[in-house]
Design a protein around this motif. Structure first.
Motif, mmCIF file in Angstrom:
data_model
loop_
_atom_site.group_PDB
_atom_site.id
_atom_site.type_symbol
_atom_site.label_atom_id
_atom_site.label_comp_id
_atom_site.label_asym_id
_atom_site.label_seq_id
_atom_site.Cartn_x
_atom_site.Cartn_y
_atom_site.Cartn_z
ATOM 1 N N GLN A 38 29.629 66.218 24.699
ATOM 2 C CA GLN A 38 28.880 66.964 25.716
ATOM 3 C C GLN A 38 28.216 68.189 25.095
ATOM 4 O O GLN A 38 27.034 68.469 25.341
ATOM 5 N N GLN A 42 24.119 68.482 25.086
ATOM 6 C CA GLN A 42 23.428 69.472 25.907
ATOM 7 C C GLN A 42 23.324 70.831 25.246
ATOM 8 O O GLN A 42 22.303 71.497 25.378
ATOM 9 N N ASP A 83 17.568 68.847 25.516
ATOM 10 C CA ASP A 83 17.322 69.690 26.676
ATOM 11 C C ASP A 83 17.462 68.845 27.929
ATOM 12 O O ASP A 83 17.429 67.609 27.877
ATOM 13 N N THR A 84 17.581 69.512 29.063
ATOM 14 C CA THR A 84 17.542 68.846 30.361
ATOM 15 C C THR A 84 16.325 69.365 31.124
ATOM 16 O O THR A 84 15.658 70.302 30.689
ATOM 17 N N GLU A 90 18.232 73.991 34.070
ATOM 18 C CA GLU A 90 19.393 74.650 33.460
ATOM 19 C C GLU A 90 20.048 75.565 34.485
ATOM 20 O O GLU A 90 19.361 76.268 35.233
ATOM 21 N N PRO A 119 25.027 67.428 31.749
ATOM 22 C CA PRO A 119 24.938 66.791 30.430
ATOM 23 C C PRO A 119 24.641 65.302 30.477
ATOM 24 O O PRO A 119 24.241 64.721 29.470
ATOM 25 N N VAL A 138 20.441 64.506 29.937
ATOM 26 C CA VAL A 138 19.628 65.021 28.839
ATOM 27 C C VAL A 138 18.418 64.111 28.627
ATOM 28 O O VAL A 138 18.458 62.915 28.932
ATOM 29 N N ARG A 165 26.732 75.567 26.562
ATOM 30 C CA ARG A 165 25.553 76.108 25.900
ATOM 31 C C ARG A 165 25.844 77.306 24.998
ATOM 32 O O ARG A 165 24.977 78.143 24.771
#
Length: 286
Positions: free
Chosen positions: A62, A66, A71-72, A75, A158, A161, A278
């Motif tokens: 995870q 992430q 990136d997603t 955030e 996560p 992604v 993060r």
């Protein structure tokens, strides 16, 4: 213990606009302005021999996904607010079933390919219940089977992604760090990309190394002996009372232990361990 070579003199005088932008993005006070450099070393649980960039949901992978490589679309900041990441903005139909996302243009994957809505479609298909389409290169549409007002928050997780459609399982992302070495269930080593859309607000380390250590007592010993900078734990054990180790959120119910050499924003997320996975983005060496 790993240390940085300061590239930014904290005594330097920032312009008012630059200082406001930096401090707002990082959540720190003027006494804690981040500086670039060093290798962050984390010992984590949850690794497995079967881990891959598309398989394995332990903490080790995870954080690798992430907090490092990918990136997603959105955030969750440390204060719980939702922020844009690869999605600049979004809007929903009145019944919260149809969602349109405006995507960030000009973002490259680590192999140089441009991020487009087609990559988001390929990444999210099968993970979101509904139809996913790309009306344009920088526009994503998600038509849900059932309404969900919390979809933008959900997409910060996560599991969501964003990967390149041409290499979904290759460990290629748009994150602040590029994969340098991956040994499944053992180690991930990543280096900071030369340029990123979050420059100046995140990604302060030159390198990040994740090591899988199943035993909590061994992870704690590695931290106490200065072999790593952060670990996940559930019992303070022998780390309690050590002046150069911070137990978070507290000594009674710790989730992580971090070296005092690592600086953190004034607010750290408790949504998931290691600052909502993060730490590599948000922390730096003091």
């Amino acid at each position: 213990m790993s240390r940085r070579s300061p590239l930014l003199d904290r005594r330097a005088v920032f312009s008012s606009a630059a200082a406001v932008a930096l401090l707002a993005a990082t959540g720190v006070g003027a006494a804690g302005v981040p500086a670039r450099g060093g290798r962050l070393r984390m010992a984590l649980s949850g690794g497995a021999r079967s881990d891959s960039w598309v398989q394995g949901d332990g903490l080790f992978m995870q954080v690798a996904r992430q907090g490092l490589i990918y990136d997603t679309l959105t955030e969750v900041a440390a204060d719980g607010t939702l922020r844009a990441e690869l999605a600049l903005g979004w809007k929903a139909s009145a019944d919260a079933r149809i969602w349109d996302f405006d995507l960030r243009p000009g973002v490259p994957f680590h192999d140089g390919a441009a991020f487009t809505a087609a990559d988001a479609v390929a990444s999210l298909r099968g993970r979101v219940a509904g139809e996913i389409s790309a009306p344009g290169a920088d526009r994503l549409r998600i038509t849900l089977e059932r309404p969900n007002v919390g979809l933008p928050m959900l997409l910060s997780g996560p599991e969501y992604v964003i990967r390149p459609a041409h290499a979904l399982d290759a460990g290629i992302g748009t994150g602040l760090y590029r994969m340098r070495r991956f040994w499944p269930g053992q180690q991930v080593l990543a280096t900071r990309v030369a340029s990123h859309y979050r420059d100046g607000t995140a990604g302060w380390f030159d390198e990040v190394e994740l090591t899988s250590i199943p035993s909590e007592s061994v992870r704690g010993q590695a931290l106490s002996e200065y072999m790593v900078d952060a670990v996940d734990i559930t019992d303070a054990g022998g780390l309690s009372g050590l002046p150069d180790i911070h137990l978070m959120p507290d000594t009674r119910q710790p989730v992580q232990a971090v070296s005092a050499a690592v600086a953190q924003p004034t607010q750290v997320s408790a949504l998931r361990p290691l600052d909502n996975l993060r730490a590599a983005e948000r922390w730096w060496f003091a």
